[in-house]
Design a protein around this motif. Sequence first.
Motif, mmCIF file in Angstrom:
data_model
loop_
_atom_site.group_PDB
_atom_site.id
_atom_site.type_symbol
_atom_site.label_atom_id
_atom_site.label_comp_id
_atom_site.label_asym_id
_atom_site.label_seq_id
_atom_site.Cartn_x
_atom_site.Cartn_y
_atom_site.Cartn_z
ATOM 1 N N GLY A 103 0.830 -1.198 0.000
ATOM 2 C CA GLY A 103 0.000 0.000 0.000
ATOM 3 C C GLY A 103 0.867 1.251 0.000
ATOM 4 O O GLY A 103 2.093 1.182 -0.089
ATOM 5 N N GLY A 104 0.237 2.391 0.136
ATOM 6 C CA GLY A 104 0.996 3.646 0.121
ATOM 7 C C GLY A 104 0.090 4.848 0.253
ATOM 8 O O GLY A 104 -1.038 4.753 0.767
ATOM 9 N N TRP A 105 0.570 5.978 -0.219
ATOM 10 C CA TRP A 105 -0.164 7.229 -0.163
ATOM 11 C C TRP A 105 -0.143 7.881 -1.542
ATOM 12 O O TRP A 105 0.791 7.653 -2.324
ATOM 13 N N ASN A 106 -1.140 8.682 -1.822
ATOM 14 C CA ASN A 106 -1.145 9.409 -3.085
ATOM 15 C C ASN A 106 0.114 10.254 -3.195
ATOM 16 O O ASN A 106 0.500 10.958 -2.256
ATOM 17 N N ALA A 107 0.742 10.196 -4.347
ATOM 18 C CA ALA A 107 2.056 10.818 -4.502
ATOM 19 C C ALA A 107 1.978 12.341 -4.647
ATOM 20 O O ALA A 107 2.948 13.030 -4.371
ATOM 21 N N ARG A 108 0.833 12.846 -5.104
ATOM 22 C CA ARG A 108 0.753 14.284 -5.360
ATOM 23 C C ARG A 108 -0.476 14.878 -4.674
ATOM 24 O O ARG A 108 -1.561 14.323 -4.726
ATOM 25 N N ALA A 109 -0.284 16.001 -4.030
ATOM 26 C CA ALA A 109 -1.391 16.781 -3.483
ATOM 27 C C ALA A 109 -1.221 18.198 -4.008
ATOM 28 O O ALA A 109 -0.321 18.913 -3.584
ATOM 29 N N THR A 110 -2.039 18.606 -4.945
ATOM 30 C CA THR A 110 -1.871 19.915 -5.578
ATOM 31 C C THR A 110 -2.749 20.981 -4.944
ATOM 32 O O THR A 110 -2.599 22.162 -5.252
ATOM 33 N N ALA A 111 -3.687 20.574 -4.069
ATOM 34 C CA ALA A 111 -4.584 21.558 -3.471
ATOM 35 C C ALA A 111 -4.457 21.584 -1.945
ATOM 36 O O ALA A 111 -4.439 22.656 -1.351
ATOM 37 N N SER A 112 -4.374 20.402 -1.317
ATOM 38 C CA SER A 112 -4.300 20.369 0.140
ATOM 39 C C SER A 112 -3.684 19.057 0.584
ATOM 40 O O SER A 112 -3.656 18.072 -0.160
ATOM 41 N N ALA A 113 -3.215 19.048 1.848
ATOM 42 C CA ALA A 113 -2.646 17.824 2.411
ATOM 43 C C ALA A 113 -3.709 16.743 2.572
ATOM 44 O O ALA A 113 -3.386 15.563 2.706
#
Length: 402
Positions: A103-113
Amino acid sequence: NTTEAYAGYLQADVSLSDTIKLTAGIRYTDEEKKFSINDNRASCNDGTVEATCISNVNMRAGNGVLIPRTQKAKLWTPRFAVNYKPNDDMLIFASATRGFKSGGWNARATASAGQLLPFSPEKVWSYEAGIKSDLFDRRVRANLTIYYQDTSDLQTPSALVAANGSVTFITRNFADYVNKGAELELTFQPTDGLNMFLNVGYQDDKYKIDRGAPAVDAFGIQSVAAQQAACLAQRAAGQIPASPNTAPTGQPVNNAPSCGAGIVAPDGSIATPVRTPKLTLAVGGSYKVPLGEWSVTPSVNASYAAKSETGTSAVNLFTGSITGTNGTFPANPFAGDFISGSLSKAHWLINAGLTLKGPDDRVSIGVECTNCFGESYVQSSLVNFSYYNRPMEWMIRAKYNF
């Protein structure tokens, strides 16, 4: 990101006879992954961390739930196989194997954490059976494999345009996934110097969604079943998928935001898995012609792929306007002549070459073309933009071995 994993594997091979061998193996994996992020903008490093900073302290989902920054996975993944070798030129086999992807985390957050949402491990059972054979004094090789793949919690990447206009990339365990098919590989050497091959692949895959899943998950993210129901309702109300939101203030939006997002297609169906054409074909050959101490080898190969989608949401724009609740959109997301999007039409690619080699193959000069007839098709897509394959290319190679 940091990953710490411990694993052990044990396998045993047992020969029941000179022709039958059984294999059993099992792997245990204990894995821990940690995630941390820091916003380097000056305003986020002046002694205060604003709510807009993409930092650890702001890692909360839209419903306010704290996003965990540690994931643990403990899995047993076995493998079973049987090989039957009736003679030196034939092998019949079957296997069942379980595997997983972390599993993991979304690699990009362009608006908020809050966009740094986690996704779970992907687990799969893969079943294969087939035959490998050498025939006619090994001038023909024939390999046939049939397979069935059953994946749970498939990790599926998707992209969308956020409210601030940025492109947001998310990976979610949208659905389970099933794929079944067959692959045939044939090689021929009818005479010395002449080599030919034929490869054929067929597959039939689909997503499987949980119809009984809660409407939203622990992080407030809508389930695929609920999203699909919302899409169908938006379509029934005359909203148009993939169109701009041009509705006057106070009126319903003109676009259908639940359609053409995630794995829900614009028409409200569950989208086709990406880059999985039902039929693929490759055929070609080469012939080495002796010229004294030299030789010349012409070669040609062709490959075919049936139509497929390159975007998770299968969003495409076609010719012909469409009228919705609040106006007309000058493109049709359902039918017409293709303009742009994720649809990759069925296509053939032809490659060819001619190579001249000197004594003992120390000198070689070759000319080759790829995509010799300039065939074009959509290779990838992003937010309704199509990216095409490479055009026809020529290359000349010269080589000398000292």
